[in-house]
Design a protein around this motif. Structure first.
Motif, PDB file in Angstrom:
ATOM      1  N   ASP A 129     -11.599  -3.728  -3.803  1.00 39.30           N
ATOM      2  CA  ASP A 129     -10.506  -4.357  -5.066  1.00 39.30           C
ATOM      3  C   ASP A 129      -9.703  -3.256  -5.603  1.00 39.30           C
ATOM      4  O   ASP A 129     -10.224  -1.896  -5.013  1.00 39.30           O
ATOM      5  N   PRO A 130      -8.294  -2.912  -5.286  1.00 38.03           N
ATOM      6  CA  PRO A 130      -7.375  -2.323  -4.999  1.00 38.03           C
ATOM      7  C   PRO A 130      -7.137  -1.688  -6.421  1.00 38.03           C
ATOM      8  O   PRO A 130      -6.904  -0.566  -6.035  1.00 38.03           O
ATOM      9  N   ASP A 131      -8.024  -2.084  -7.843  1.00 34.78           N
ATOM     10  CA  ASP A 131      -7.738  -1.440  -8.916  1.00 34.78           C
ATOM     11  C   ASP A 131      -8.854  -0.047  -8.583  1.00 34.78           C
ATOM     12  O   ASP A 131      -8.345   0.683  -9.467  1.00 34.78           O
ATOM     13  N   ALA A 132      -9.240  -0.070  -7.762  1.00 37.59           N
ATOM     14  CA  ALA A 132     -10.425   0.754  -8.041  1.00 37.59           C
ATOM     15  C   ALA A 132     -10.510   1.951  -6.675  1.00 37.59           C
ATOM     16  O   ALA A 132     -10.818   2.853  -6.483  1.00 37.59           O
ATOM     17  N   ARG A 185       0.888  -1.715  -1.883  1.00 35.96           N
ATOM     18  CA  ARG A 185       0.739  -1.652  -3.083  1.00 35.96           C
ATOM     19  C   ARG A 185       0.432  -0.481  -3.837  1.00 35.96           C
ATOM     20  O   ARG A 185       1.160   0.088  -4.574  1.00 35.96           O
ATOM     21  N   HIS A 186       0.171   0.583  -2.318  1.00 36.07           N
ATOM     22  CA  HIS A 186      -0.009   1.684  -3.296  1.00 36.07           C
ATOM     23  C   HIS A 186       0.284   2.747  -2.385  1.00 36.07           C
ATOM     24  O   HIS A 186       0.963   4.126  -3.073  1.00 36.07           O
TER      25      HIS A 186
END
Length: 258
Positions: free
Chosen positions: A13-16, A54-55
């Motif tokens: 999960d990219p949010d993790a 994304r980051h």
């Protein structure tokens, strides 16, 4: 001096990602990707690229790829085969550092989960430095593991009061004493080893496939009741995309009144 960052990127999960991991990514000059043979490798590489898009900051960075050596999984000498694979992998990493990095630059590996849990890159760098490379140093940025993600998604605690927790592999479950399995997280199970314990009437399983990704599947219940369903799910996932990353918790129910 050349510096390598080993950055844990979580289970999918990219949010993790942690804030520390994101900050580290934004300092990297070149990211290394070791490509594996077989179906599904493209999606694994694509996920890393999505993480970067994304980051990573607008600061320029490069991506350098190398071929990850194939491990002999049929060898009767398991430890020897792993050692041979590790040496060949260390050489691939050394070649990437030599050819793709300038002195003073930072290179980065985006590693599934946490760099210290069933990932060989940390040991590769220790081996590289032990072999005499005094121009290389490294730092480790921990990540959320699939173990943490699994228990969070099933809404269970990792340990129980007064008990230990074991993190092991499918190979150990397949050959070990079933009576010794009380509270065990199992990773790297390519052989459906949980089926060996399906006749244990007091054993529950909390299984997760591709936890934290759009393909996430969760199954839980008495092992004897759901073992076949889990096996079918694994087969379906592999047939559809070539691979599945699964982790599960085997937990023996406490005796009534205990």
């Amino acid at each position: 001096m050349k510096t390598i960052y080993l950055i844990g990127i979580g289970p999918g999960d990219p949010d993790a990602l942690t804030l520390a991991a994101i900050k580290a990514m934004r300092r990297v000059d070149v990211f290394f990707v070791l490509e594996k043979e077989g179906e599904g490798k493209d999606s694994l590489i694509r996920f890393r690229r999505e993480i970067l898009e994304r980051h990573a900051s607008d600061r320029p960075y490069r991506i350098a790829t190398g071929a990850s050596p194939k491990r002999d999984r049929e060898s009767a000498d398991y430890a020897g085969a792993v050692e041979d694979w590790r040496k060949r992998r260390t050489q691939v990493i050394a070649d990437l550092i030599d050819t793709e990095m300038a002195d003073g630059e930072i290179g980065g590996f985006l590693l599934w989960g946490d760099p210290a849990l069933y990932d060989g890159t940390l040991q590769n760098l220790h081996d590289l430095i032990a072999d005499g490379r005094d121009d290389v140093t490294f730092e480790v940025f921990p990540g959320i593991t699939c173990v943490q993600a699994l228990t969070a998604r099933h809404k269970v605690t990792l340990n129980r009061v007064g008990e230990s927790i074991t993190i092991t592999t499918g190979r150990q479950i397949e050959t070990g004493d079933p009576a010794a399995v009380t509270n065990s997280v199992v990773m790297l199970d390519s052989r459906d080893a949980f089926r060996r314990l399906a006749d244990q009437p007091d054993m529950d399983i909390f299984w997760g496939g591709d936890v934290g990704t759009p393909d996430e599947v969760l199954i839980a219940g008495p092992l004897g009741d759901v073992a076949e369903r889990i096996s079918r799910t694994i087969q379906d996932q592999r047939a559809r995309k070539g691979w599945v990353m699964d982790t599960y918790l085997l937990r023996r129910r406490a005796p009534k009144g205990g």
